[in-house]
Scaffold this motif. Structure first.
Motif, mmCIF file in Angstrom:
data_model
loop_
_atom_site.group_PDB
_atom_site.id
_atom_site.type_symbol
_atom_site.label_atom_id
_atom_site.label_comp_id
_atom_site.label_asym_id
_atom_site.label_seq_id
_atom_site.Cartn_x
_atom_site.Cartn_y
_atom_site.Cartn_z
ATOM 1 N N GLN A 35 0.819 -1.204 0.000
ATOM 2 C CA GLN A 35 0.000 0.000 0.000
ATOM 3 C C GLN A 35 0.861 1.266 0.000
ATOM 4 O OE1 GLN A 35 -3.450 0.235 -0.173
ATOM 5 N NE2 GLN A 35 -3.323 -1.958 -0.607
ATOM 6 N N ALA A 36 0.532 2.182 -0.901
ATOM 7 C CA ALA A 36 1.145 3.521 -0.936
ATOM 8 C C ALA A 36 2.664 3.481 -0.991
ATOM 9 C CB ALA A 36 0.692 4.341 0.267
ATOM 10 N N LYS A 37 3.226 2.501 -1.709
ATOM 11 C CA LYS A 37 4.682 2.425 -1.848
ATOM 12 C C LYS A 37 5.057 2.176 -3.305
ATOM 13 C CE LYS A 37 5.610 0.688 2.811
ATOM 14 N NZ LYS A 37 5.922 2.025 3.342
ATOM 15 N N THR A 38 6.087 2.862 -3.741
ATOM 16 C CA THR A 38 6.701 2.563 -5.024
ATOM 17 C C THR A 38 7.810 1.550 -4.787
ATOM 18 O OG1 THR A 38 6.184 4.640 -6.150
ATOM 19 C CG2 THR A 38 8.191 3.511 -6.826
ATOM 20 N N VAL A 39 7.765 0.438 -5.504
ATOM 21 C CA VAL A 39 8.762 -0.622 -5.349
ATOM 22 C C VAL A 39 9.575 -0.715 -6.638
ATOM 23 C CG1 VAL A 39 9.182 -3.053 -4.843
ATOM 24 C CG2 VAL A 39 7.244 -1.875 -3.765
ATOM 25 N N ILE A 40 10.893 -0.631 -6.492
ATOM 26 C CA ILE A 40 11.811 -0.656 -7.635
ATOM 27 C C ILE A 40 12.704 -1.886 -7.516
ATOM 28 C CG2 ILE A 40 13.646 0.576 -8.863
ATOM 29 C CD1 ILE A 40 12.515 3.169 -7.537
ATOM 30 N N PHE A 41 12.624 -2.780 -8.487
ATOM 31 C CA PHE A 41 13.478 -3.959 -8.536
ATOM 32 C C PHE A 41 14.626 -3.687 -9.508
ATOM 33 C CE2 PHE A 41 9.106 -5.530 -7.896
ATOM 34 C CZ PHE A 41 9.250 -6.212 -6.696
ATOM 35 N N VAL A 42 15.843 -3.964 -9.080
ATOM 36 C CA VAL A 42 17.013 -3.777 -9.935
ATOM 37 C C VAL A 42 17.631 -5.141 -10.219
ATOM 38 C CG1 VAL A 42 19.313 -2.753 -10.078
ATOM 39 C CG2 VAL A 42 17.451 -1.475 -9.022
ATOM 40 N N GLY A 43 18.077 -5.361 -11.445
ATOM 41 C CA GLY A 43 18.673 -6.645 -11.786
ATOM 42 C C GLY A 43 19.683 -6.521 -12.910
ATOM 43 N N ILE A 44 20.417 -7.596 -13.140
ATOM 44 C CA ILE A 44 21.444 -7.632 -14.180
ATOM 45 C C ILE A 44 20.807 -7.950 -15.532
ATOM 46 C CG2 ILE A 44 23.497 -8.856 -15.014
ATOM 47 C CD1 ILE A 44 24.302 -9.278 -12.113
#
Length: 276
Positions: free
Chosen positions: A170-179
């Motif tokens: 809820q109410a969060k921006t989630v950023i996944f980083v990968g190769i």
């Protein structure tokens, strides 16, 4: 959980404060340094690869995670309770109650953060695979020998479940980083693909997140850019279907083919369309 009607205004309000982004780039391109373009007081970094050396002076907070079970606990704190989870499953009410009691300080810290930066999803799948190989599903019922297919099947199910759980935070921006890795086939054709353990999680990821972005290097060519991933000096985020063959998806419909490597500006541009 009771069913309810969600109005257009409510959808717009929620969209303006959250999105999910997967960013892939070759090793060394500067993916972790994108942290410095986010507001440190509003951002939490989940560090799965002990890779904070390049941003050691970043003033924000991070949580080192070294095992799959720890990753599940952090995801439960971020995403809350999954009302569809069985009582004894990960992300259930019992799981959340346990982690909240075990890590009350982390729960309060996470509640105050608007952005969660997961570095990296590549290492997340490696941790998941190490765990999956120890589970009963990874061994043949008949011979008792290791069953790689069973391990990969379990890996895919659990990783996808974790990604979807974080998507619903809820109410969060989630950023996944990968190769992002370069693959050359038998016909000498070059393809770029996320480097993840197993193929299923990588195939389903674009359907889970709102945005898929590739980070790479370019050189100026006339009024445009030429993709030079090994010799380029200009870093750009590739955000839409492109002539470079890089993975990208823009669900917002607002981004250009390439954008500057500034996540705060990127998120603001994504959310601007959703406000109207």
């Amino acid at each position: 959980m009771a069913l309810r009607i969600v109005s257009a205004d409510e959808r717009l309000a929620e969209a303006a404060v959250k999105t999910t982004i997967a960013i892939f780039g070759p090793s060394g391109v500067g993916k972790t340094s994108l942290l410095k373009t986010l507001p440190a007081d509003e951002t939490l970094c989940i560090d799965l690869e002990a890779g904070m050396k390049s941003v050691q002076d970043w003033p924000g907070l991070s949580i080192p995670v070294r095992t799959w079970l720890d990753a599940l606990d952090v995801a439960c704190l971020v995403g809350g309770i999954d009302p569809a989870a069985p009582a004894d499953a990960f992300f259930s009410e019992a799981h959340h109650r346990h982690v909240a009691a075990t890590y009350p300080d982390l729960l309060r810290l996470i509640a105050d953060k608007r952005i969660v930066f997961v570095d990296s999803i590549t290492d997340l799948t490696r941790q998941a695979m190490a765990w999956a190989k120890t589970r009963p599903e990874a061994f043949s019922e008949r011979s008792g020998r290791p069953d790689t297919r069973g391990a990969y099947g379990l890996l895919a199910r659990e990783v996808i479940a974790l990604l979807k759980h974080l998507q619903h935070a809820q109410a969060k921006t989630v950023i996944f980083v990968g190769i992002l890795e370069k693959v050359t086939d038998e016909l000498n054709r070059v393809h770029w693909q996320p480097q993840l353990e197993g193929g299923k999680a990588g195939r389903e990821l674009p359907g889970i997140v709102d945005q898929v972005v590739s980070m790479s290097l370019f050189v100026a060519e006339g009024e445009g850019l030429r993709h030079e991933p090994e010799r380029g000096e200009i870093r750009r985020l590739v955000c839409r279907p492109n002539p470079y063959g890089l993975p990208a998806k823009d669900r917002s419909g607002r981004l250009d083919v390439t954008e500057p490597p500034d996540l705060s500006a990127l998120i603001a541009k994504i959310n601007a369309t959703r406000k109207g």
